[in-house]
Design an enzyme around this catalytic site. Structure first.
Site, PDB file in Angstrom:
ATOM      1  N   MET A  30     -30.070  23.227 -12.888  1.00  0.00           N
ATOM      2  CA  MET A  30     -29.017  22.613 -13.693  1.00  0.00           C
ATOM      3  C   MET A  30     -27.806  23.534 -13.856  1.00  0.00           C
ATOM      4  SD  MET A  30     -31.358  20.787 -16.641  1.00  0.00           S
ATOM      5  CE  MET A  30     -29.974  19.919 -17.386  1.00  0.00           C
ATOM      6  N   HIS A  31     -26.726  22.958 -14.364  1.00  0.00           N
ATOM      7  CA  HIS A  31     -25.552  23.665 -14.881  1.00  0.00           C
ATOM      8  C   HIS A  31     -24.648  24.306 -13.826  1.00  0.00           C
ATOM      9  CE1 HIS A  31     -27.870  23.259 -18.552  1.00  0.00           C
ATOM     10  NE2 HIS A  31     -28.750  24.157 -18.160  1.00  0.00           N
ATOM     11  N   ASP A  88     -33.807  19.793 -13.162  1.00  0.00           N
ATOM     12  CA  ASP A  88     -35.151  20.253 -12.785  1.00  0.00           C
ATOM     13  C   ASP A  88     -36.180  20.103 -13.894  1.00  0.00           C
ATOM     14  OD1 ASP A  88     -34.008  22.288 -14.315  1.00  0.00           O
ATOM     15  OD2 ASP A  88     -34.300  23.850 -12.817  1.00  0.00           O
TER      16      ASP A  88
END
Length: 486
Positions: free
Chosen positions: A78-79, A237
């Site tokens: 992520m991110h 995830d």
């Protein structure tokens, strides 16, 4: 029918081939480099994700009837800020989830804009790894690159874009950008204004099980698949891992011991932790979840084994460990700073309490215990707001260690269910693909049908008592050292 689940991780992409009964036919893993150009920075070349995924898919499909492949979905780190220009070229290396360069931007967002406003806009406050602070960092430090941005994507969504040509994301992954109004499932106008973005620079939003498109002709030709293969939105995830462990609906819990460590609690209701120590994100099942994330979990053990002890014999090192709950050495697991619940990118790892009789085994055990205590910190926050699950699933590379599972069980004082497949995000992604292709009516129905518990680790009353005493000492260490890390 066959479905491909792609787990686009931090150090490797793992690809999984599953049929409609949930049986895994093959798993392939392909590694790629992780770059640390400055202390606390973490970057990757998105082209590595593409090349290794394509090679992995060719290997995954080499022995199957390709005509049976109906859907592809994702669980991704992520991110990560992946920025494209007007010609669809990646502008700079992706800035990853465990990157800590955005201290000034996080301080600005939390202190100047204010945590109360951020929580109102997005249900969360700013953390160093989130995407919005990285955009502001890019604006301040790389203005020429920032001015070229036409599309902003998360890692798995860039992979989906290259496969389908569709600019999209899902709600669970978008929740971690600090740009999404999580409650109303739309991009936050206020956050776009703060970051200087236009909505057309952000991907179209989907539920995790929705089809966003089909394989592009050139991708289908290279892989030997039909152009009708559906590309399913997928999930961040941790949300994908939760699907893969049937942590769906309300009140279920999953602990992930991957590169990062997470405590994930599913919820049917929207409800913000008033101190924002835990994240409140959209879930891949259409509901919500609370999540505590520590930046270094199994990566702590990998660092200790690979870089310090110079060994790959993880099982051999753990086989010598005895005396659980009696170790006098503590380890703070903050190799890359920490997110939940401390939100301190400057925190660093430390061993405390060593003496002349401290052994190699003591220090190895301290690493495993330190990660468990770090996860317990997030559980304590959840308990304070009324989320107190009595049991949890567990997944990730660290979950393969029976010793580590036992430590987690007794530090948390929770029953730990071991499931048949420990593949977490990849398995969850394959389940999302099956739902998106109409095999199951919902994510909850699919997960509950396909995920099977094979054993349960039960807390030991004496060991719980010992670890409770140790945890109360551990939780005093970070506050004592805060601000003193170099």
């Amino acid at each position: 029918m066959l479905f491909i689940g792609i787990d686009l991780g931090t150090s490797a992409v793992k690809l999984l081939l599953m049929d409609e009964s949930g049986k895994i036919h093959k798993i392939v893993s392909k590694e790629y480099p992780l770059r640390f150009p400055h202390p606390g920075w973490s970057e990757q070349d998105p082209e590595d994700w593409i090349s290794q995924t394509m090679e992995g898919m060719k290997e995954l499909l080499s022995e199957c009837d390709k005509s049976q492949v109906k859907g592809i979905s994702f669980g991704g780190q992520m991110h990560g800020l992946t920025a494209l220009d007007e010609t669809d070229q990646v502008i700079r290396p992706a800035i990853l989830w465990n990157d800590g360069r955005t201290g000034k931007e996080v301080e600005y967002l939390n202190s100047v804009i204010g945590k109360e406003k951020l929580s109102k806009y997005t249900a969360n406050i700013a953390f160093a790894g989130f995407t919005a602070p990285k955009i502001l960092w890019m604006k301040a430090n790389e203005p020429e690159n920032y001015s070229r941005i036409r599309k902003i994507m998360l890692p798995k969504d860039y992979l989906a874009y290259r496969l389908s040509g569709v600019f999209s994301t899902d709600y669970s992954d978008a929740s971690g950008t600090l740009l999404l109004d999580v409650e109303h499932k739309c991009w936050s106008k206020e956050m776009m204004d703060i970051c200087g973005l236009r909505e057309e620079q952000l991907p179209k939003l989907h539920e995790s099980w929705e089809a966003v498109g089909t394989l592009k002709p050139e991708a289908a030709s290279e892989l030997g698949l039909s152009e009708d293969v559906k590309i399913i939105a997928g999930a961040g995830d941790n949300a994908a891992a939760a699907v893969g462990t049937a942590t769906v609906g309300g009140g279920a819990c999953n602990i992930s011991l991957g590169t990062s460590g997470t405590l994930f609690i599913s919820s049917r209701k929207f409800g913000v932790d008033e101190n924002n120590a835990l994240h409140l994100f959209a879930h891949a099942d259409g509901n919500y979840h609370l999540m505590g994330c520590m930046l270094s979990a199994a990566s702590c053990n990998k660092w200790w084994m690979d870089e310090i002890l110079k060994t790959k014999d993880y099982a051999g090192e753990q086989a010598q460990i005895a005396g659980l709950g009696e170790n006098r050495v503590f380890y703070l697991p903050y190799l890359m700073g920490e997110r939940s619940p401390h939100n301190d990118p400057d925190a660093r790892a430390a061993f405390i309490g060593m003496s002349m009789d401290t052994t190699r085994e003591d220090m190895t055990l301290a690493v495993l215990e330190g990660v468990a205590f770090g996860l317990r910190d997030s559980l304590e926050v959840a308990r304070k707001i009324g989320a107190d699950p009595g049991r949890t699933k567990i997944c990730g590379g660290g979950a393969k260690s029976a010793l580590w599972r036992k430590i987690i069980t007794n530090v948390m004082n929770m029953k730990v269910d071991i499931i048949e497949s420990e593949e977490g995000p990849g398995y969850g992604a394959a389940i999302l693909a099956a739902v998106g292709c109409g095999v199951f009516p919902s994510v909850e129905a699919a997960a509950e049908s396909l995920v099977k518990v094979t054993a349960t680790e039960e807390p030991d009353e004496e060991l719980v008592k010992k670890y409770e005493e140790k945890y109360q000492k551990f939780r005093k260490l970070y506050p004592a050292l805060r601000g003193k890390f170099i």
